[in-house]
Motif scaffolding. Structure first.
Motif, PDB file in Angstrom:
ATOM      1  N   ASN A 163     -22.261  12.251  -5.134  1.00 11.43           N
ATOM      2  CA  ASN A 163     -20.849  11.843  -4.850  1.00 11.43           C
ATOM      3  C   ASN A 163     -20.840  12.045  -2.982  1.00 11.43           C
ATOM      4  OD1 ASN A 163     -19.381  11.200  -6.957  1.00 11.43           O
ATOM      5  ND2 ASN A 163     -18.892  13.230  -7.117  1.00 11.43           N
TER       6      ASN A 163
ATOM      7  N   LEU B  11      -3.846   1.934  -9.462  1.00 11.32           N
ATOM      8  CA  LEU B  11      -3.646   1.309  -8.220  1.00 11.32           C
ATOM      9  C   LEU B  11      -3.747   2.452  -6.961  1.00 11.32           C
ATOM     10  CD1 LEU B  11      -0.471  -0.892  -9.100  1.00 11.32           C
ATOM     11  CD2 LEU B  11      -2.857  -1.708  -8.870  1.00 11.32           C
ATOM     12  N   THR B  12      -3.547   3.677  -7.236  1.00 12.37           N
ATOM     13  CA  THR B  12      -3.378   4.587  -6.294  1.00 12.37           C
ATOM     14  C   THR B  12      -4.807   5.031  -5.582  1.00 12.37           C
ATOM     15  OG1 THR B  12      -3.559   6.423  -7.974  1.00 12.37           O
ATOM     16  CG2 THR B  12      -1.252   5.726  -7.212  1.00 12.37           C
ATOM     17  N   ASP B  13      -4.944   5.391  -4.468  1.00  8.72           N
ATOM     18  CA  ASP B  13      -6.134   5.764  -3.733  1.00  8.72           C
ATOM     19  C   ASP B  13      -6.501   7.078  -4.391  1.00  8.72           C
ATOM     20  OD1 ASP B  13      -5.995   3.881  -1.733  1.00  8.72           O
ATOM     21  OD2 ASP B  13      -4.925   5.008  -0.420  1.00  8.72           O
ATOM     22  N   ILE B  14      -5.672   7.868  -4.935  1.00  6.70           N
ATOM     23  CA  ILE B  14      -6.053   9.237  -5.629  1.00  6.70           C
ATOM     24  C   ILE B  14      -6.852   9.088  -6.805  1.00  6.70           C
ATOM     25  CG2 ILE B  14      -4.955  11.323  -6.655  1.00  6.70           C
ATOM     26  CD1 ILE B  14      -2.915  11.765  -4.567  1.00  6.70           C
TER      27      ILE B  14
ATOM     28  N   ASP C 212      -9.271  13.244  -2.419  1.00  4.66           N
ATOM     29  CA  ASP C 212      -9.407  12.071  -3.270  1.00  4.66           C
ATOM     30  C   ASP C 212      -8.853  10.889  -2.548  1.00  4.66           C
ATOM     31  OD1 ASP C 212     -10.706  13.431  -5.285  1.00  4.66           O
ATOM     32  OD2 ASP C 212      -8.563  13.996  -6.243  1.00  4.66           O
TER      33      ASP C 212
ATOM     34  N   ASN D 289     -12.842  -4.985  -5.377  1.00  3.63           N
ATOM     35  CA  ASN D 289     -12.587  -3.727  -5.769  1.00  3.63           C
ATOM     36  C   ASN D 289     -11.960  -3.601  -7.203  1.00  3.63           C
ATOM     37  OD1 ASN D 289     -12.540  -2.511  -3.173  1.00  3.63           O
ATOM     38  ND2 ASN D 289     -10.762  -3.084  -2.214  1.00  3.63           N
TER      39      ASN D 289
ATOM     40  N   LYS E 233       0.855  -1.331   0.159  1.00  2.00           N
ATOM     41  CA  LYS E 233       0.053  -0.144  -0.107  1.00  2.00           C
ATOM     42  C   LYS E 233       0.916   1.312   0.002  1.00  2.00           C
ATOM     43  CE  LYS E 233      -4.282  -1.762   2.123  1.00  2.00           C
ATOM     44  NZ  LYS E 233      -4.866  -1.977   3.468  1.00  2.00           N
TER      45      LYS E 233
ATOM     46  N   LYS F 213     -17.019  -3.595  -7.991  1.00  2.00           N
ATOM     47  CA  LYS F 213     -17.496  -2.175  -7.554  1.00  2.00           C
ATOM     48  C   LYS F 213     -17.248  -1.282  -8.587  1.00  2.00           C
ATOM     49  CE  LYS F 213     -15.549  -2.410  -3.193  1.00  2.00           C
ATOM     50  NZ  LYS F 213     -15.369  -1.889  -1.848  1.00  2.00           N
TER      51      LYS F 213
ATOM     52  N   TYR G 152     -14.359   7.108  -8.502  1.00  2.00           N
ATOM     53  CA  TYR G 152     -15.543   7.356  -8.070  1.00  2.00           C
ATOM     54  C   TYR G 152     -16.371   8.470  -7.946  1.00  2.00           C
ATOM     55  CZ  TYR G 152     -15.010   2.272  -7.092  1.00  2.00           C
ATOM     56  OH  TYR G 152     -15.098   1.101  -7.201  1.00  2.00           O
ATOM     57  N   LYS G 153     -15.654   9.615  -7.727  1.00  2.00           N
ATOM     58  CA  LYS G 153     -16.352  10.948  -7.631  1.00  2.00           C
ATOM     59  C   LYS G 153     -16.660  11.220  -9.204  1.00  2.00           C
ATOM     60  CE  LYS G 153     -13.796  13.189  -4.003  1.00  2.00           C
ATOM     61  NZ  LYS G 153     -12.750  13.963  -3.587  1.00  2.00           N
ATOM     62  N   GLY G 154     -16.278  10.613 -10.299  1.00  2.00           N
ATOM     63  CA  GLY G 154     -16.804  10.810 -11.271  1.00  2.00           C
ATOM     64  C   GLY G 154     -15.797  11.931 -12.333  1.00  2.00           C
ATOM     65  N   GLU G 155     -14.616  11.921 -11.493  1.00  2.00           N
ATOM     66  CA  GLU G 155     -13.673  13.075 -12.206  1.00  2.00           C
ATOM     67  C   GLU G 155     -12.850  12.317 -13.200  1.00  2.00           C
ATOM     68  OE1 GLU G 155     -11.726  15.040  -8.866  1.00  2.00           O
ATOM     69  OE2 GLU G 155     -13.708  15.574  -8.364  1.00  2.00           O
TER      70      GLU G 155
ATOM     71  N   THR H 269      -8.464   6.187  -7.640  1.00  2.00           N
ATOM     72  CA  THR H 269      -9.766   5.563  -7.233  1.00  2.00           C
ATOM     73  C   THR H 269     -10.613   6.633  -6.811  1.00  2.00           C
ATOM     74  OG1 THR H 269      -8.299   3.477  -6.504  1.00  2.00           O
ATOM     75  CG2 THR H 269     -10.678   3.614  -5.618  1.00  2.00           C
ATOM     76  N   GLY H 270     -10.100   7.705  -5.928  1.00  2.00           N
ATOM     77  CA  GLY H 270     -10.906   8.737  -5.421  1.00  2.00           C
ATOM     78  C   GLY H 270     -11.413   9.349  -6.615  1.00  2.00           C
ATOM     79  N   LYS H 271     -10.802   9.758  -7.383  1.00  2.00           N
ATOM     80  CA  LYS H 271     -11.377  10.564  -8.468  1.00  2.00           C
ATOM     81  C   LYS H 271     -12.375   9.673  -9.471  1.00  2.00           C
ATOM     82  CE  LYS H 271      -6.970  13.403  -9.207  1.00  2.00           C
ATOM     83  NZ  LYS H 271      -7.608  14.746  -8.979  1.00  2.00           N
TER      84      LYS H 271
END
Lengths: 278, 278
Positions: free
Chosen positions: B168, A122-125, B124, A168, A107, A172, A131-134, A127-129
């Protein structure tokens, strides 16, 4: 009798586009997309994938740097390799082959990849973008799935889609992509009651549970689009979740295994690095 | 006739726990959870929320630092304020009140918040960890929703849950939390066909669409748990998505508006900062 969704054929269409994209860049004297792949140790599975990714990338005109590191490498050394690739403006996508040896915190190391080069998501950043639709790299298997569905020219908007499995890397993110296409999405899993009834009413069924032969014709209707993401090796042969011969007799469209989703993933990875360059 | 889910009462239970947690830390000479809130400009709505958050935090024994910055502040100055708070080990949670003035890139500035202090789940990185099912701050409204459902002592595992709305900040993360509890989750939205039929078959309905009076008794069954996340102001009064008086006659449980989900959110924010300290 339903139609087979041909992953190889669909993959080839993307390959043709990628090859054109790269050759046009070459003609214009622009830089060529380049993937750097890091493998730690000599896991047989990883080596097979890396060699295949390299072969396909180079056949389409891309550059592919394979970096093989000894299993005894320290976490710090691996991180510094990643940081060098982050800075290297001739590298546009970084792939870190997993799994890593136990003495390395996967991680932590993964988090060091520059999100703008994280073509394997692979990065959280990233993944975050996502799921936010960015703007984000789309994980390769979900991207293969949604593109196979789109290739059928059916209107996904308002359709009922069922995703079986909530991992993941497949379940998802696939649900998220179907939602982006305005499907009504139901996420099912091992605790779901009446899975058969839920599937029967669905227009699109994506099965990603890794249980060979689980989905029979009893789960589908005449309108069903069935996407099989199962890849279980049984007696040396790759088997999907779907009993293909049975389901194709009833459903509208079915992906085979092999030759369905799996035939698309490496191409989607290469598509990601081309988009990173744009 | 169904039962009212009392958000105020449930919120008070968490407040009691938080107050005990803080007072025990004080007794032991340990540091006290501290929220730092940054407000740029003087948006009336933001000021109201900040003052309320401060009042509740202090009433439970926490520290609350309000930082008010002039609307003319530069992006760099705002980022440096955030970076100071990141380094300040007496601050455990950072809140950035949104919206920000137009000359400031909200995404860029938000990304500077240390993910370990991101109690409002804006970064993110936190979002990525949340959807991967890793340790992360849970957004306050979805956390309020799941805790109200859990307060009923029904077994969520295997239940059919319908989330209406895919924002979101509410719909998507609420679907994820229901999935974490092993519900079968269907995400519906404006393009969904036969929404009424889908809702009728659900055990749990979460409505977050902001259409006052949309959900009537025709959408529910005798077993339904109905969570109303709508907060539309009509003629100066707060109205939910659910026709409460109609739905409560048929469904098993219904949250009122106000006094339902909204009564929980500030408490969940404070719970997040307490957990950041642990």
């Amino acid at each position: 009798m339903g139609e087979v969704i041909n992953g190889k054929e669909e993959s080839q269409k993307y390959k043709d586009k990628i090859a054109r994209f790269v050759s046009e860049r070459k003609k214009k004297g622009l830089n060529i997309p380049c993937i750097a792949s890091i493998t730690v140790g000599d896991d047989g599975g990883s080596l097979y994938y890396v060699n295949n990714q390299k072969k396909v990338s180079e056949s389409l005109g891309l550059k592919f740097k394979s970096i093989f590191l000894d299993e005894s490498i320290t976490e710090e050394e691996l991180i510094s390799t990643i940081e060098e690739l982050n800075k290297d403006c001739t590298v546009h996508g970084i792939m870190l082959q997993l799994p890593l040896p136990n003495h390395i915190d996967a991680k932590l190391v993964t988090s060091k990849i520059n999100a703008n080069k994280d073509i394997d998501s692979l990065t959280d950043i990233n993944t975050g973008k996502f799921y936010k639709g960015e703007k984000a790299f789309i994980p390769c298997t979900p991207r293969s799935i949604i593109n196979l569905i789109k290739s059928l020219n059916i209107d996904i908007c308002g359709k009922n889609a069922v995703v079986i499995g909530r991992s993941n890397i497949v379940g998802k993110p696939t649900a998220q992509l179907l939602l982006n296409e305005n499907a009504t999405v139901t996420i099912c899993h091992s605790r779901t009651q009446n899975l058969k009834d839920i599937c029967k009413k669905a227009d699109i069924i994506v099965s990603a549970i890794g249980r060979p032969g689980f989905i029979t014709s009893e789960f589908v209707s005449e309108k069903s689009v069935v996407i099989d993401v199962g890849t279980t090796v049984v007696d040396g042969k790759l088997r999907g979740d779907v009993v293909f011969d049975d389901v194709i007799k009833k459903a509208a469209y079915v992906t085979p295994v092999p030759g369905g989703v799996g035939a698309m993933t490496t191409t989607m990875l290469i598509l990601n690095v081309c988009e990173a360059l744009k």
